[in-house]
Structures are given as structure tokens and as C-alpha cells.
Scaffold this motif. Structure first.
Motif, PDB file in Angstrom:
ATOM      1  N   LYS A   1      -3.824   4.620   0.479  1.00 38.11           N
ATOM      2  CA  LYS A   1      -4.829   4.278   1.493  1.00 38.11           C
ATOM      3  C   LYS A   1      -5.125   5.424   2.459  1.00 38.11           C
ATOM      4  O   LYS A   1      -6.085   5.359   3.226  1.00 38.11           O
ATOM      5  CB  LYS A   1      -4.353   3.066   2.317  1.00 38.11           C
TER       6      LYS A   1
ATOM      7  N   ARG B   1     -11.002  -1.078  -0.917  1.00 35.51           N
ATOM      8  CA  ARG B   1      -9.739  -0.457  -0.525  1.00 35.51           C
ATOM      9  C   ARG B   1      -9.398  -0.755   0.935  1.00 35.51           C
ATOM     10  O   ARG B   1      -8.241  -0.682   1.323  1.00 35.51           O
ATOM     11  CB  ARG B   1      -9.839   1.049  -0.760  1.00 35.51           C
TER      12      ARG B   1
ATOM     13  N   VAL C   1     -10.052   8.015   0.155  1.00 34.32           N
ATOM     14  CA  VAL C   1      -9.241   7.641   1.324  1.00 34.32           C
ATOM     15  C   VAL C   1      -9.390   8.707   2.407  1.00 34.32           C
ATOM     16  O   VAL C   1      -9.753   9.848   2.124  1.00 34.32           O
ATOM     17  CB  VAL C   1      -7.741   7.458   0.958  1.00 34.32           C
TER      18      VAL C   1
ATOM     19  N   ASP D   1       0.830  -1.206   0.000  1.00 36.30           N
ATOM     20  CA  ASP D   1       0.000   0.000   0.000  1.00 36.30           C
ATOM     21  C   ASP D   1       0.866   1.258   0.000  1.00 36.30           C
ATOM     22  O   ASP D   1       2.085   1.196   0.161  1.00 36.30           O
ATOM     23  CB  ASP D   1      -0.939  -0.003   1.218  1.00 36.30           C
TER      24      ASP D   1
END
Ligand SMILES: *Cc1c(COP(=O)(O)O)cnc(C)c1O
Length: 430
Positions: free
Chosen positions: A151, A237, A180, A103
Motif C-alpha cells: 500500500k 487499493r 502506491v 496489507d
């Protein structure tokens, strides 16, 4: 907690998070116990499955800590909070709770040196990549920082020690456009001077070691969730929050605890369980004593900060001054927006003559003392290029907004004129 949101911030500082029942201690009790007793092992099993709420082992949760976390949640206007053993642990947990190997995170380059190391070195080793952006970068640069693996976005309301003011609203919008959350380290202003959730931030972190404790007594941290970020709307996600956790018998955090509780419950159940960076209940008690006067202390820190910044900005031996509440400061306008009541007690400046003059100045101080600390009731002073940021090369220092001559003066809550006199005599002697 509902009562805590109906009263003023000052009252929450004093009374939030803990309401004694008939005959109970008036002050938050220190529950100095690692374990908690139950009548049946069936009930204990339910605790372990997160089906019942209750305490079983202080590595995960402790009532003293929860009272104090509840107060900080109320101060920030959040739905849930947890204390950690340090601000570093809070920053780590806040990011690691939603990002793992592979990530990516977008972070402001103007952040605390310890956070920079945590992200750029240690978490990178764990497989998480970070793109650092100038907090005042162009829209195109900010846009280009995001990847499909991003993220979270991370920034500091007032950067330590660069003292740049983070445009929370702008970064929140960019984060949300990419699905995010925005995580904001709100250590320097504290919720007394800024509440990032009101500007769109989703998660707030603190080093409570600083103003919240305020007395240099205990290292600690805190994470607060606004409850606003819709993890389910971006379920792909954030599988850690939206799909079954096999280490907890298939619990789905958003399903069981709602948007208001999922993030903190997961951080407690997984990260506290596995990493164990719990704040000692003793320290939580001391932190709470600090919080009781936070609103009064912040006002005096800000009075002293502004007085010192004004004095320094007119002094011939001072090359430059940075203080967001100073009208000549480049962040003044933004500070007026996000920090209308004042910013903090920390003033950065350069002593004319550079690195050596800065060191001489520091040696001459009498009231202000050299310490690797800020945001303390006692005035302290630090040369970041020599201390907190010494792992950075000159390029990285520049990106973090730090020059080799930068002196960080953390104004305490002493008498204003005494501090001005001390700095004046130390400059005279340079
Ligand atoms: C000090 C500090 C931290 C780290 O906190 P510790 O309690 O020292 O671990 C994080 N962010 C900011 C802005 C800080 O000033």
C-alpha cells in the motif's frame, strides 16, 4: 495559502500559515481551549458529519496547530498538513491511514530506529507486514519487494543516523509503477534543504522535534500531503479513501475533499479522533517560533556540519567519516542532486579504536554534550549502538547502516571554530 506559495521559502518560514486581520494578534495566538462554542446544535451536528468546517474539540483540530501546519504545508509545497504529538505519531498515522491488517509496506532499511521498531514490531503486531530493502538495492531486489497487498513505500531523505541519501525519484517511480504512494520522512534536511514533492514523493512526514523546533523545547510531528497521488485511479487499493466511511455517515473522502484534502482529512477525522495524538497548542506555538528562524539555522547547522566533517576526515584518530555534503562521501553525488544547498548538521564517524575509544572521546567533550537528541541549536553527541538503536542486533544494525563504533555528532549553531576546537581536544585525549 496561495500567498504563501508566491514568496520565497525564507518569507514563508517567518510569515507563512497565519495572516492576522485588522486588530488581531501579530503572533500566532495560542488557543488554549479544548472546546469551541456554537449557537445551535444543528450546526454542531454538521461539524460532526464533516459537512461544515470548524473546530469543536482540540483532540481533532485546534486553530493554533492549523496555522503552524499551514506554514509547514507551504514550506513543503503541499496542499494539506496536520500536526501530531510526535514524529512517531506522524509516521504511524501516515502509514496506518492507508494500510491495515493484511496489507504490506515496502520500507527502506536505513531509517530512524524508532520508526524501524514501529514498523517491524508494533505495526507488524497489528497485522501489517513490512519488507525492508537496502535503499541502494538493485532494481530487481526493489521490484521483488512489492506484493499485491503493498500500500505504500517509505524512506528517509537523509537517514538518521546512517546519513545515507534516499534516491527519492527512483523510489517514487517504483511506488507509482505499483500504484502506491511514496512517503518520505524529511526530518533531517527540512524543506529548507530538500522538498521531496519536487522529486515525486506523495506524502512527507516530520519529527518537528528536530530542526523545525530546533531548540529542544517540544516533541512534535507533522504530516504533509502533496495532493498529487490519485487515490481514485487506484480505488480498489485504497477503499478507506474512496468508499463511504460508515463512522462518518458515509462520507467518501476523495469525493468530498478532493485529492488535495482527502488524506489529511481522513487522518484527522479517523486517526486523530480514535488515537488522539494531538500536538498541544503550546507546543505548536513553540514550534512556530522555531520555524521563524529555520532558514537561518539550517545554513549554520550545515556550515558547522561541513567544517566538522572536513576536520574529522583528515584526523588520524578517526577511522571513517560520513557526511553527505563531503566531496569524498559515497552519497556526495546524490546529495548534490537532492540537497545542493547543504544536507544537515549531523555527522557520523568512527573513532579509531572502536566502541571504547568512542566512549572515551564522548566523555572528553566540553561543548558538545551527550544527549539522545539531534538537530538542536546546541551541539550534541550520541552513540546509537548504545542508545536509539540498542534494540537491534548486529545484523539489523548493519542493515540500518550502523556500526558499533559509530558516533553521531549533531552540530548546533554555535561558532564553527569553537566546535572544531572542542572535538580536537577530545580526540587528543583519547
Ligand atoms: C526523531 C525522529 C523521528 C521520531 O520523532 P519523535 O518526534 O521523536 O517521535 C522520526 N524520524 C526521524 C528521522 C527522526 O530523527
Amino acid at each position: 495559502m496561495s500567498q504563501d506559495t508566491e514568496v520565497s521559502l525564507e518569507t514563508v518560514c517567518v510569515q507563512g500559515g497565519y495572516r492576522p486581520q485588522n486588530g488581531e494578534p501579530r503572533q500566532v495566538p495560542i488557543i488554549q481551549s479544548t472546546t469551541f462554542k456554537y449557537d445551535t446544535s444543528e450546526f454542531m451536528g454538521k461539524l460532526f458529519d464533516l459537512e461544515e468546517s470548524g473546530y469543536f474539540y482540540t483532540r481533532l483540530q485546534n486553530p493554533t496547530n492549523d496555522h503552524v501546519a499551514g506554514k509547514i504545508a507551504a514550506l513543503e509545497g503541499g496542499t494539506a498538513a496536520m500536526l501530531t504529538s510526535s514524529g512517531q505519531a506522524a509516521s504511524f498515522y501516515a502509514v496506518f491511514n492507508i494500510a491495515s491488517a493484511g496489507d504490506h509496506v515496502v520500507a527502506s532499511s536505513a531509517i530512524y530506529g524508532g520508526t524501524y521498531n514501529l514498523f517491524a514490531v508494533t505495526m507488524r503486531r497489528m497485522g501489517i507486514s513490512f519488507t525492508f530493502v537496502d535503499p541502494d538495492c538493485s532494481d530487481a531486489e526493489l521490484e521483488a519487494a512489492f506484493t499485491p497487498q503493498t500500500k505504500a513505500v517509505f524512506g528517509e531523505t537523509i537517514a538518521n543516523p546512517a546519513l545515507s541519501v534516499f534516491d527519492i525519484e527512483r523510489f517514487a517511480k517504483a511506488a507509482h509503477d505499483h500504484g502506491v504512494p511514496l512517503i518520505v520522512d524529511n526530518t533531517f534536511p527540512t524543506p529548507v534543504n530538500c522538498r521531496p514533492f519536487e522529486w515525486g514523493a506523495d506524502i512527507v512526514t516530520h519529527s518537528t522535534t528536530k530542526y523545525m523546533d530546533g531548540h529542544g523545547a517540544g516533541v512534535g510531528g507533522c504530516i504533509v500531503d502533496s495532493g498529487n497521488f490519485d487515490w481514485d485511479a487506484h480505488a480498489d487499493r485504497f477503499p478507506g479513501l474512496t468508499t463511504p466511511d460508515e463512522s462518518y455517515h458515509g462520507v467518501v473522502y476523495t469525493e468530498r475533499f478532493g485529492l488535495e484534502g482527502a488524506f489529511i482529512t481522513k487522518a484527522t477525522a479517523q486517526l486523530m479522533r480514535d488515537f488522539g495524538s494531538i500536538q498541544a497548542p503550546q507546543n505548536a506555538f513553540l514550534l512556530n517560533l522555531g520555524l521563524e528562524s529555520l532558514h537561518l539555522r539550517m545554513a549554520q547547522h550545515c556550515r558547522n556540519g561541513l567544517a566538522l566533517a572536513s576536520f574529522l576526515s583528515g584526523h588520524p584518530k578517526v577511522a571513517w567519516v560520513r557526511y553527505p555534503s563531503l566531496p569524498s562521501d559515497r552519497y556526495f553525488e546524490r546529495a548534490q542532486k537532492y540537497l545542493p544547498q547543504g544536507s544537515c548538521g549531523v555527522v557520523s564517524f568512527g573513532v579509531a579504536g572502536g566502541r571504547q575509544a568512542a566512549e572515551r572521546f564522548m566523555k572528553n567533550l566540553r561543548l558538545a554534550q551527550i544527549a539522545t537528541h539531534v538537530a538542536d541549536a546546541r551541539t550534541c553527541v550520541l552513540h546509537p549502538a548504545n542508545a536509539t538503536h540498542r534494540q537491534m542486533n548486529d545484523e539489523e544494525l548493519a542493515a540500518a547502516g550502523i556500526t558499533p563504533d559509530l558516533v553521531r555528532l549533531s552540530c548546533g549553531i554555535e561558532g564553527t571554530q569553537d566546535l572544531v576546537d572542542d572535538v580536537a581536544q577530545a580526540l587528543d585525549a583519547v
